[in-house]
Design a protein around this motif. Structure first.
Motif, short mmCIF file in Angstrom:
data_model
loop_
_atom_site.label_atom_id
_atom_site.label_comp_id
_atom_site.label_asym_id
_atom_site.label_seq_id
_atom_site.Cartn_x
_atom_site.Cartn_y
_atom_site.Cartn_z
N PRO A 177 -15.49 -56.83 -12.75
CA PRO A 177 -16.26 -55.99 -11.82
C PRO A 177 -15.39 -54.85 -11.31
CG PRO A 177 -16.52 -58.33 -11.29
CD PRO A 177 -15.48 -58.25 -12.36
N ALA B 263 -10.44 -52.80 -6.59
CA ALA B 263 -11.67 -52.89 -7.36
C ALA B 263 -11.84 -51.73 -8.32
CB ALA B 263 -12.86 -52.99 -6.42
N VAL C 121 -11.16 -60.05 -5.76
CA VAL C 121 -10.28 -58.88 -5.64
C VAL C 121 -11.16 -57.67 -5.41
CG1 VAL C 121 -8.56 -57.46 -6.78
CG2 VAL C 121 -8.58 -59.93 -7.15
N ASP D 26 -8.29 -58.29 -15.81
CA ASP D 26 -9.09 -57.07 -15.97
C ASP D 26 -9.84 -57.02 -17.29
OD1 ASP D 26 -8.15 -55.54 -13.51
OD2 ASP D 26 -6.23 -55.99 -14.47
N PRO E 226 -16.58 -60.36 -7.04
CA PRO E 226 -15.16 -60.63 -7.29
C PRO E 226 -14.39 -60.85 -5.99
CG PRO E 226 -15.56 -58.28 -7.40
CD PRO E 226 -16.91 -58.94 -7.21
N ALA F 219 -21.48 -61.04 -10.99
CA ALA F 219 -20.38 -60.49 -10.17
C ALA F 219 -20.23 -58.99 -10.37
CB ALA F 219 -19.07 -61.20 -10.51
N GLY F 220 -20.88 -58.45 -11.40
CA GLY F 220 -20.78 -57.01 -11.66
C GLY F 220 -19.89 -56.65 -12.83
N GLY G 175 -12.00 -61.05 -10.79
CA GLY G 175 -11.16 -59.86 -10.69
C GLY G 175 -9.68 -60.16 -10.84
N GLY H 183 -15.18 -51.16 -8.82
CA GLY H 183 -15.76 -50.31 -7.79
C GLY H 183 -15.90 -48.87 -8.25
#
Lengths: 344, 344
Positions: free
Chosen positions: A310, A181, A176, A255, A174, A277-278, A252, A312
């Motif tokens: 994605p 994240a 962002v 959302d 992403p 990208a997760g 990102g 974090g």
């Protein structure tokens, strides 16, 4: 059963798809030029003069859509004659609405996603190209011609944005990152919620439009409102392109994306990019117990999608745990949609 | 009372504003670069690694917003020291919410419209610069940095799109012309309706959110639905930027924009461009008799707006008549919004 490919073969297919997306996009731009012409500062002619328009706009769009699909199909057949091809235009021309993807190497293509936007020269349209193996989209390319921007991915190699404008830099998705994240603790509060009104506008209490509106208002309303379902999302966005909704989730920029009714060519490339990208993608329709039932992997042909960007890790919560939390918080606020699908 | 300007003076001011918009946009792009960095294909680092982010994203955005306004204000003061300046950031920092524009030459500026989009790196944000004389916005500049696209106008000189991407060609607004320029006979059916959910999310029957949702659903629902109010618009769009909503109305990409709650810096440039392109803008709130009451000119500080795109003439109906018809058909389907304004 399924054919296998070496890493270098896949990289070649990915590079081919990246280039193909841009070349297909150029045909879309030519279609735009046909409709708007090229005028100097001093040219006369006011509103609706029609001087600049030599063909009917809708005819041009339909023809361009077909041209792009024929071009993409032709290039794939030329370079990869053993691969299957499923395109939006070809499929729609047939009578079946069955899910036709099998384990073989298959290209799933929407030559023009966001057709209404394209007709109206609103930049949120794109070419969408996915390479699917054993039912899994492993390569995705989404090209936005008016932004000269590509979102793409190859499984194991990363998801990327190539922006022809801002210095032509390649950026990992992403975009962002850092503190942004982490998904908000009070999500959906603080989230950008992306949703589409769609074509089913029947004004019946059990119909999809009412289920959607109910869900939208739950996501939007203040905390404590809507009998406790108020989600107070930070922003509501509707672009008119499911493919780009997914691209912006992967980046990102958005959302949460929640939608029903799309077809596999609308989402295949986006699913590939989002996962690489997760991001997380599952079904739109809440299970019996949204709090505890398993979060299933999305089925490509299901026509029901809920995607989370994605995310974090943060203290006491992995990114994946946060995504699952947001899935459950969304499921608690949305209603099941009714989009039937033979064979899926 | 009001100062007057020659045509060549106005053209100079317009050229200055065009250049100023692009220069201000470059500061916004630098803010984007600070947040995303510049990574090579091989760089390691996955989701949420935070390696690329050296400052808090929200801090960067707030600082960038202030920097852009200070830059624009400084340039205007340097070149046109006798002109007034009203900027979003300066205004919001004050306690008054009064309408401060008077007859003198006044610059009305939003350094960053679509702040949430900018924070999330969604391209629908822009710089908005208007030059207002005797309460009328006569020059408008809207610059979208990530698309490198400017929408602009000078009264009597035309409204234009400069697209840095597609060959860098200058195009007269509206872009959508020819047959598309005629507004649909059954409008709002066939129209693209642009609307925003806004920040007022109180879940009360008389509140703005419910009035908006009611109005949105009327516009969206099938013909015959909603007790006869169903408008069956072709598409619903929400971008999160009032300024860009207006730019896309001026371009003809959207047909109808209906909104309450914006401030003058959100709409001043857009009003200038829309009018010069041939669009109509009036109040969002339906009068006692939407069928026959006069369609008033919009008041810049009214916070209530209904805009209709430029429209071509057709058999038996001028473009203006068609726009007025669409205003009335929209008024029949929307509810009055409640946005108070001292001094307006």
């Amino acid at each position: 059963m399924a054919q296998t490919f070496s890493a270098s073969e896949l990289k070649q297919i990915y590079d081919f798809a990246l280039d193909l997306g841009r070349r297909a996009g150029r045909i879309l731009i030519e279609g735009v030029e046909k409709r708007t012409g090229d005028v100097g500062e001093r040219e006369e002619g006011g509103v609706g003069g029609g001087q600049r328009e030599k063909m009917n706009a809708v005819d041009i769009v339909t023809q361009t859509d077909l041209d792009v699909e024929a071009f993409v199909k032709g290039e794939i057949e030329r370079v990869y004659p053993g691969h299957k091809f499923i395109g939006e235009e070809t499929y729609s021309a047939g009578s079946s609405k069955e899910y036709l993807i099998d384990a073989s190497p298959t290209w799933v293509v929407d030559p023009l996603d966001g057709t209404v936007n394209y007709t109206h020269l609103f930049p949120m349209f794109c070419v969408s190209i996915a390479f699917v193996l054993n039912h899994v989209p492993i390569i995705g390319v989404i090209y936005q011609p008016l932004l000269d921007t590509t979102y793409s991915s190859l499984v194991g190699y990363g998801a990327w944005q190539d922006d022809g404008k801002v210095g032509g830099k390649r950026k990992r998705l992403p975009l962002v990152n850092g503190p942004k994240a982490v998904l908000p603790r009070e999500a959906p509060k603080g989230c950008i919620f992306s949703c589409e009104w769609g074509k089913d506008r029947r004004d019946t209490a059990g119909g999809n439009m009412w289920r959607k509106v109910d869900s939208f208002v739950n996501m939007a309303a203040e905390i404590g409102g809507r009998g406790g379902k108020g989600g107070m999302v930070h922003g509501m966005r509707s672009l008119g392109s499911a493919t780009l909704d997914l691209a912006y989730i992967a980046a990102g920029s958005f959302d949460i994306w929640w939608e029903g009714g799309c077809w596999e060519w609308d989402v295949a490339a986006g699913i590939a990019i989002l996962r690489e990208a997760g991001g997380l993608i599952t079904t739109a329709n809440p299970p019996a117990n949204p709090e505890t039932d398993p979060i299933e992997e999305v089925r490509l042909g299901s026509r029901l999608y809920l995607a989370i960007r994605p995310a974090g890790d943060s203290e006491g919560e992995t990114g994946r745990q946060a995504q699952e939390r947001v899935v459950r918080e969304t499921w608690k606020r949305v209603r099941a949609l009714d989009y039937a699908r033979p064979g899926a």
